[in-house]
Design a protein around this motif. Structure first.
Motif, PDB file in Angstrom:
ATOM      1  N   GLY A 151       0.836  -1.194   0.000  1.00 42.74           N
ATOM      2  CA  GLY A 151       0.000   0.000   0.000  1.00 42.74           C
ATOM      3  C   GLY A 151       0.869   1.243   0.000  1.00 42.74           C
ATOM      4  N   THR A 152       0.229   2.362  -0.153  1.00 42.43           N
ATOM      5  CA  THR A 152       0.931   3.638  -0.189  1.00 42.43           C
ATOM      6  C   THR A 152       0.186   4.637   0.669  1.00 42.43           C
ATOM      7  N   ASN A 153       0.922   5.286   1.529  1.00 42.57           N
ATOM      8  CA  ASN A 153       0.395   6.406   2.284  1.00 42.57           C
ATOM      9  C   ASN A 153       0.701   7.631   1.431  1.00 42.57           C
ATOM     10  N   ARG A 154      -0.273   8.050   0.661  1.00 46.17           N
ATOM     11  CA  ARG A 154      -0.072   9.089  -0.352  1.00 46.17           C
ATOM     12  C   ARG A 154       0.299  10.423   0.268  1.00 46.17           C
ATOM     13  N   LEU A 155       1.348  11.012  -0.290  1.00 43.77           N
ATOM     14  CA  LEU A 155       1.798  12.359   0.049  1.00 43.77           C
ATOM     15  C   LEU A 155       2.059  12.515   1.549  1.00 43.77           C
ATOM     16  N   ALA A 156       2.554  11.482   2.177  1.00 46.18           N
ATOM     17  CA  ALA A 156       2.736  11.450   3.635  1.00 46.18           C
ATOM     18  C   ALA A 156       3.996  12.150   4.119  1.00 46.18           C
ATOM     19  N   VAL A 157       4.957  12.341   3.240  1.00 43.23           N
ATOM     20  CA  VAL A 157       6.242  12.901   3.640  1.00 43.23           C
ATOM     21  C   VAL A 157       6.452  14.231   2.933  1.00 43.23           C
ATOM     22  N   LYS A 158       6.886  15.223   3.693  1.00 43.24           N
ATOM     23  CA  LYS A 158       7.160  16.528   3.097  1.00 43.24           C
ATOM     24  C   LYS A 158       8.669  16.760   3.103  1.00 43.24           C
ATOM     25  N   ARG A 159       9.225  16.981   1.900  1.00 42.53           N
ATOM     26  CA  ARG A 159      10.653  17.241   1.739  1.00 42.53           C
ATOM     27  C   ARG A 159      10.819  18.408   0.777  1.00 42.53           C
ATOM     28  N   ASP A 160      11.544  19.426   1.211  1.00 45.58           N
ATOM     29  CA  ASP A 160      11.867  20.573   0.354  1.00 45.58           C
ATOM     30  C   ASP A 160      10.628  21.186  -0.292  1.00 45.58           C
ATOM     31  N   GLY A 161       9.551  21.257   0.478  1.00 45.46           N
ATOM     32  CA  GLY A 161       8.329  21.883  -0.018  1.00 45.46           C
ATOM     33  C   GLY A 161       7.473  20.998  -0.902  1.00 45.46           C
ATOM     34  N   HIS A 162       7.875  19.758  -1.108  1.00 44.23           N
ATOM     35  CA  HIS A 162       7.119  18.831  -1.952  1.00 44.23           C
ATOM     36  C   HIS A 162       6.592  17.672  -1.112  1.00 44.23           C
ATOM     37  N   ARG A 163       5.473  17.134  -1.521  1.00 46.06           N
ATOM     38  CA  ARG A 163       4.883  15.970  -0.864  1.00 46.06           C
ATOM     39  C   ARG A 163       5.287  14.704  -1.610  1.00 46.06           C
ATOM     40  N   ILE A 164       5.639  13.671  -0.851  1.00 48.38           N
ATOM     41  CA  ILE A 164       6.143  12.412  -1.399  1.00 48.38           C
ATOM     42  C   ILE A 164       5.370  11.265  -0.767  1.00 48.38           C
ATOM     43  N   ASP A 165       5.121  10.235  -1.548  1.00 50.95           N
ATOM     44  CA  ASP A 165       4.441   9.040  -1.038  1.00 50.95           C
ATOM     45  C   ASP A 165       5.364   8.232  -0.130  1.00 50.95           C
ATOM     46  N   LEU A 166       4.735   7.515   0.788  1.00 45.66           N
ATOM     47  CA  LEU A 166       5.434   6.565   1.647  1.00 45.66           C
ATOM     48  C   LEU A 166       4.868   5.184   1.347  1.00 45.66           C
ATOM     49  N   HIS A 167       5.713   4.289   0.841  1.00 45.40           N
ATOM     50  CA  HIS A 167       5.268   2.943   0.470  1.00 45.40           C
ATOM     51  C   HIS A 167       5.391   1.983   1.652  1.00 45.40           C
ATOM     52  N   HIS A 168       4.415   1.110   1.752  1.00 39.65           N
ATOM     53  CA  HIS A 168       4.446   0.018   2.722  1.00 39.65           C
ATOM     54  C   HIS A 168       4.754  -1.250   1.927  1.00 39.65           C
ATOM     55  N   MET A 169       5.773  -1.955   2.362  1.00 37.00           N
ATOM     56  CA  MET A 169       6.175  -3.187   1.685  1.00 37.00           C
ATOM     57  C   MET A 169       6.232  -4.316   2.709  1.00 37.00           C
ATOM     58  N   ALA A 170       6.117  -5.542   2.236  1.00 42.46           N
ATOM     59  CA  ALA A 170       6.152  -6.683   3.151  1.00 42.46           C
ATOM     60  C   ALA A 170       6.661  -7.924   2.434  1.00 42.46           C
ATOM     61  N   LEU A 171       7.144  -8.844   3.251  1.00 45.74           N
ATOM     62  CA  LEU A 171       7.606 -10.149   2.778  1.00 45.74           C
ATOM     63  C   LEU A 171       7.103 -11.204   3.751  1.00 45.74           C
ATOM     64  N   PHE A 172       6.486 -12.233   3.214  1.00 43.77           N
ATOM     65  CA  PHE A 172       6.016 -13.359   4.013  1.00 43.77           C
ATOM     66  C   PHE A 172       7.116 -14.423   4.084  1.00 43.77           C
TER      67      PHE A 172
END
Length: 183
Positions: A151-172
């Motif tokens: 999944g993706t937490n859309r626009l969750a991170v702010k860097r240098d005035g821009h919003r960036i997605d935060l990806h959730h990854m997993a391995l079973f």
């Protein structure tokens, strides 16, 4: 009997007090901190880092340092944290400190050692992580080791005035295929 903490070129070790001053140099590199974490970038002293390590909840976090076998040189750290024993879940974080050591396969090796430990020694079912979408090198390492996007937490991170997605990854555990020769 094999040493589950040793790979072909790196090994995972218990942190030593002298390690934290070196790690504090990594935290002085804004690029390192901003790729590794979503919180504010700020330098941390060796004392700050050692105090944090001493205060870890040993029941729910396993924090190890990554060292080269050839030179016994500290190059990074890897941790399983927020371990939920009843659910067999954990979060993972990995960092290779010096930019010259990145892209050399050390991160992949350390990641696979920790995953092997998590799945085969701790009996975890699933390991999860969060990664900032602009950290393409880390995403490639995680995907190469079998992690998939959940999944993706859309626009969750702010860097240098821009919003960036935060990806959730997993391995079973059932999908873990070591990418290195586990001794």
């Amino acid at each position: 009997m094999k040493n589950i903490f040793n790979g072909p070129r790196v090994y995972l070790s218990v942190p030593q007090p002298e390690d934290f001053d070196e790690i504090s140099d990594w935290y002085a590199d804004g690029d390192f901190v901003r790729k590794m974490d979503t919180s504010i970038a700020r330098p941390l002293s060796g004392e700050d880092l050692e105090r944090t390590y001493r205060n870890l909840d040993r029941d729910t976090e396993i924090y190890l340092h990554v060292r080269t076998i050839a030179e016994d040189r500290l190059i990074g750290f890897v941790t399983l944290y927020n371990i939920e024993w009843q659910n067999q879940l954990a979060q993972l974080a990995l960092a290779i400190g010096d930019p010259d050591d990145r892209g050399q396969g050390y991160g992949t090796e350390a990641l696979n050692l920790m995953l092997n430990y998590g799945f085969n020694e701790l009996n975890l079912f699933k390991v999860c992580l969060d990664v900032i979408a602009t950290n393409q090198a880390a995403i490639a390492v995680y995907q190469n080791s079998g992690f998939e996007f959940e999944g993706t937490n859309r626009l969750a991170v702010k860097r240098d005035g821009h919003r960036i997605d935060l990806h959730h990854m997993a391995l079973f555990a059932e999908n873990f295929q070591p990418r290195i020769n586990l001794k």
